[in-house]
Design a protein around this motif. Structure first.
Motif, PDB file in Angstrom:
ATOM      1  N   PHE A 128      35.531  34.802  36.939  1.00  0.00           N
ATOM      2  CA  PHE A 128      35.596  35.845  37.968  1.00  0.00           C
ATOM      3  C   PHE A 128      36.254  35.304  39.234  1.00  0.00           C
ATOM      4  O   PHE A 128      37.092  35.971  39.844  1.00  0.00           O
ATOM      5  CB  PHE A 128      34.198  36.371  38.293  1.00  0.00           C
ATOM      6  CG  PHE A 128      33.447  36.927  37.120  1.00  0.00           C
ATOM      7  CD1 PHE A 128      34.118  37.573  36.089  1.00  0.00           C
ATOM      8  CD2 PHE A 128      32.069  36.804  37.035  1.00  0.00           C
ATOM      9  CE1 PHE A 128      33.429  38.088  34.998  1.00  0.00           C
ATOM     10  CE2 PHE A 128      31.372  37.310  35.954  1.00  0.00           C
ATOM     11  CZ  PHE A 128      32.049  37.951  34.931  1.00  0.00           C
ATOM     12  N   GLY A 129      35.875  34.091  39.629  1.00  0.00           N
ATOM     13  CA  GLY A 129      36.459  33.499  40.825  1.00  0.00           C
ATOM     14  C   GLY A 129      37.948  33.262  40.688  1.00  0.00           C
ATOM     15  O   GLY A 129      38.730  33.563  41.601  1.00  0.00           O
ATOM     16  N   VAL A 130      38.367  32.730  39.541  1.00  0.00           N
ATOM     17  CA  VAL A 130      39.793  32.491  39.307  1.00  0.00           C
ATOM     18  C   VAL A 130      40.555  33.811  39.283  1.00  0.00           C
ATOM     19  O   VAL A 130      41.653  33.931  39.845  1.00  0.00           O
ATOM     20  CB  VAL A 130      39.985  31.712  37.988  1.00  0.00           C
ATOM     21  CG1 VAL A 130      41.456  31.681  37.601  1.00  0.00           C
ATOM     22  CG2 VAL A 130      39.449  30.290  38.125  1.00  0.00           C
ATOM     23  N   ALA A 131      39.977  34.823  38.626  1.00  0.00           N
ATOM     24  CA  ALA A 131      40.642  36.126  38.543  1.00  0.00           C
ATOM     25  C   ALA A 131      40.809  36.749  39.923  1.00  0.00           C
ATOM     26  O   ALA A 131      41.850  37.343  40.230  1.00  0.00           O
ATOM     27  CB  ALA A 131      39.843  37.061  37.640  1.00  0.00           C
ATOM     28  N   LEU A 132      39.797  36.616  40.775  1.00  0.00           N
ATOM     29  CA  LEU A 132      39.915  37.143  42.139  1.00  0.00           C
ATOM     30  C   LEU A 132      41.036  36.442  42.905  1.00  0.00           C
ATOM     31  O   LEU A 132      41.792  37.064  43.643  1.00  0.00           O
ATOM     32  CB  LEU A 132      38.589  36.981  42.880  1.00  0.00           C
ATOM     33  CG  LEU A 132      37.449  37.895  42.433  1.00  0.00           C
ATOM     34  CD1 LEU A 132      36.133  37.464  43.076  1.00  0.00           C
ATOM     35  CD2 LEU A 132      37.744  39.345  42.777  1.00  0.00           C
ATOM     36  N   ARG A 133      41.135  35.142  42.690  1.00  0.00           N
ATOM     37  CA  ARG A 133      42.183  34.377  43.373  1.00  0.00           C
ATOM     38  C   ARG A 133      43.562  34.758  42.849  1.00  0.00           C
ATOM     39  O   ARG A 133      44.499  34.992  43.621  1.00  0.00           O
ATOM     40  CB  ARG A 133      41.933  32.886  43.181  1.00  0.00           C
ATOM     41  CG  ARG A 133      42.994  31.996  43.813  1.00  0.00           C
ATOM     42  CD  ARG A 133      42.652  30.529  43.596  1.00  0.00           C
ATOM     43  NE  ARG A 133      41.412  30.179  44.279  1.00  0.00           N
ATOM     44  CZ  ARG A 133      40.761  29.026  44.097  1.00  0.00           C
ATOM     45  NH1 ARG A 133      41.234  28.145  43.241  1.00  0.00           N
ATOM     46  NH2 ARG A 133      39.657  28.784  44.758  1.00  0.00           N
ATOM     47  N   GLU A 134      43.698  34.842  41.521  1.00  0.00           N
ATOM     48  CA  GLU A 134      44.998  35.146  40.919  1.00  0.00           C
ATOM     49  C   GLU A 134      45.488  36.538  41.292  1.00  0.00           C
ATOM     50  O   GLU A 134      46.697  36.773  41.418  1.00  0.00           O
ATOM     51  CB  GLU A 134      44.911  35.029  39.397  1.00  0.00           C
ATOM     52  CG  GLU A 134      44.754  33.600  38.889  1.00  0.00           C
ATOM     53  CD  GLU A 134      44.622  33.540  37.379  1.00  0.00           C
ATOM     54  OE1 GLU A 134      44.423  34.616  36.752  1.00  0.00           O
ATOM     55  OE2 GLU A 134      44.711  32.435  36.824  1.00  0.00           O
ATOM     56  N   THR A 135      44.581  37.475  41.441  1.00  0.00           N
ATOM     57  CA  THR A 135      44.962  38.852  41.752  1.00  0.00           C
ATOM     58  C   THR A 135      45.069  39.119  43.249  1.00  0.00           C
ATOM     59  O   THR A 135      45.451  40.221  43.656  1.00  0.00           O
ATOM     60  CB  THR A 135      43.937  39.838  41.153  1.00  0.00           C
ATOM     61  OG1 THR A 135      42.622  39.523  41.666  1.00  0.00           O
ATOM     62  CG2 THR A 135      43.921  39.746  39.634  1.00  0.00           C
ATOM     63  N   GLY A 136      44.708  38.130  44.063  1.00  0.00           N
ATOM     64  CA  GLY A 136      44.751  38.322  45.503  1.00  0.00           C
ATOM     65  C   GLY A 136      43.656  39.228  46.024  1.00  0.00           C
ATOM     66  O   GLY A 136      43.772  39.794  47.115  1.00  0.00           O
ATOM     67  N   LEU A 137      42.579  39.351  45.262  1.00  0.00           N
ATOM     68  CA  LEU A 137      41.491  40.256  45.638  1.00  0.00           C
ATOM     69  C   LEU A 137      40.289  39.532  46.241  1.00  0.00           C
ATOM     70  O   LEU A 137      39.223  40.125  46.404  1.00  0.00           O
ATOM     71  CB  LEU A 137      41.033  41.059  44.416  1.00  0.00           C
ATOM     72  CG  LEU A 137      42.062  42.038  43.829  1.00  0.00           C
ATOM     73  CD1 LEU A 137      41.530  42.659  42.548  1.00  0.00           C
ATOM     74  CD2 LEU A 137      42.407  43.117  44.841  1.00  0.00           C
ATOM     75  N   GLU A 138      40.453  38.266  46.584  1.00  0.00           N
ATOM     76  CA  GLU A 138      39.320  37.485  47.076  1.00  0.00           C
ATOM     77  C   GLU A 138      38.672  38.106  48.310  1.00  0.00           C
ATOM     78  O   GLU A 138      37.456  38.029  48.485  1.00  0.00           O
ATOM     79  CB  GLU A 138      39.770  36.058  47.405  1.00  0.00           C
ATOM     80  CG  GLU A 138      39.977  35.185  46.183  1.00  0.00           C
ATOM     81  CD  GLU A 138      40.405  33.782  46.561  1.00  0.00           C
ATOM     82  OE1 GLU A 138      39.642  32.833  46.300  1.00  0.00           O
ATOM     83  OE2 GLU A 138      41.499  33.632  47.140  1.00  0.00           O
TER      84      GLU A 138
END
Length: 392
Positions: A128-138
């Motif tokens: 989840f953390g990596v996905a938030l970072r990759e999508t710019g949704l952090e």
């Protein structure tokens, strides 16, 4: 964790191929970074190719998603349910983008893994953390994860009807003393089991048992959780008092030089037949939520073939799937975390080990790297550790 005003639920799972052309790309995703050649992957691919290249896990997750939606609606809880996978479409990053496009900000993730280990717990949080970072949704989306639910009443009780029926059948056929229950779960490397923690609990178990991590008596937390649930189930079924049982493992991979949790289910069945004259095997897929490929291949195919070769009766009981108790239990745990509810259920757990933590403790479910070092567990990709300021 303190309850929050969540506005969406994410059903997160492993994923699986949905056709012959998907099989190798899927297995490459699963083994990414390990340098495994396609020739070796094809050995595992035969499991999927024998079933048309389709893993049943995706359809099972569609059904579970629908069941969760129905249960939430029946309780008057207005939360949409989304679905994202670790290794196949719909991937978690694309699902998070969809969630944000639909206007949601706080997501509670329900995963299809009940027990504590790196791959079944902490890796999802890292995903989840990596996905938030990759999508710019952090800074736009917060994703929290539901606790591990190995001893939640909904999960435990979903095994009971099928186990009771199987025991009645086998005891009537060969007697209690000739019947044995094999509780099966996914094997993991001994080192990963030792790192599953939390450290204080692992140390306490080791002190009580006098055993090293990886031994079957549950000196590691992963095994201890399974053993606690197995013991509970045998006490709950009427036919269980005079029937022997044991925890066994399946689906190990990797080089033979790396020790994994044992005994393997087929080896255990052979030993029980040889040493104790067992004539009937009841196999309970205790470590699994649904009838995915590892259940169908390793139990329904390989273990069943072993039983046939040994000349003993064999029955494999049901996984939770969309059993009403399991679905209701998942929604109970979602409800535990919802600040918008006037009344929330108690944090239920049926063993001395639970209910488990809402947030992983430091150093629990750690990943042991190839060089023997332990992967740090407090990095920024742990989405729940450092939520964006705008979402606190």
């Amino acid at each position: 964790m303190a309850p929050k005003h969540y506005d969406a639920v994410l059903l997160a799972s492993f994923g699986g191929p949905e056709g012959q052309d998907d099989v190798l790309p899927f297995l490459r995703n699963v083994t990414r970074g390990r340098g495994i050649p396609d020739e070796r992957l094809e050995e595992v691919a035969t499991h999927y190719r024998a079933h048309g290249g389709v893993s049943p896990i995706n359809e099972q997750n569609r059904q579970l998603k629908a069941a969760l939606e129905a249960e939430l609606s029946a309780r008057g809880i207005d939360l949409p349910v989304y679905w994202g996978n670790r290794n196949w479409s719909p991937y978690i990053p694309e699902t998070l983008r969809e969630i944000r496009r639909d206007g949601h900000r706080r997501v509670l993730a329900v995963t299809t893994s009940a027990y504590s280990s790196y791959s079944s717990c902490r890796q999802y949080r890292e995903d989840f953390g990596v996905a938030l970072r990759e999508t710019g949704l952090e800074d736009e989306l917060a994703v929290d994860k539901l606790r591990q639910y190995f001893d939640h009443p909904g999960f435990v009780r979903s095994f009971l009807p099928s186990l009771s029926e199987a025991l009645r059948e086998m005891v009537a056929a060969v007697g209690a003393e000739k019947t044995h229950v094999f509780f099966a779960t996914h094997s993991i490397p001994d080192a990963d089991a030792a790192a599953a923690g939390p450290r204080p609990l692992a140390e306490a178990l080791r002190e009580q048992t006098g055993a090293e991590p990886g031994e079957q008596n549950g000196s590691d937390v992963y095994s201890a959780q399974h053993l606690a649930v197995a013991e509970l189930l045998m006490a709950m079924v009427e036919e269980g008092s005079d029937v022997g049982w044991s925890l066994v493992y399946q689906s190990r991979s990797g080089p033979p030089s790396v020790p994994w949790l044992e005994p393997d289910i087929s080896d255990a069945m052979e030993q029980k037949v040889t040493d104790d004259g067992v004539e009937a095997a009841v196999v309970v897929p205790l470590g699994f939520v649904s009838d995915h490929m590892e259940v169908i291949w390793d139990l329904d195919t390989e273990a069943a073939e072993t039983a046939e070769e040994l000349g003993i009766r064999f029955v494999r009981t049901d996984t939770p799937g969309t059993h009403r108790d399991f679905v209701a239990g998942l929604v109970d745990m979602v409800s535990e975390r919802l600040a918008q509810l006037d009344e929330r259920p108690e944090r239920a757990g049926m063993t001395d080990l639970g209910p488990w933590f809402d947030v992983c403790r430091p150093n629990c479910c750690a990943k042991v790297m190839r060089d023997g070092t332990v992967k740090p567990t407090t990095s920024a990709v742990d989405a729940e550790v450092t939520p964006p300021e705008s979402l606190r």
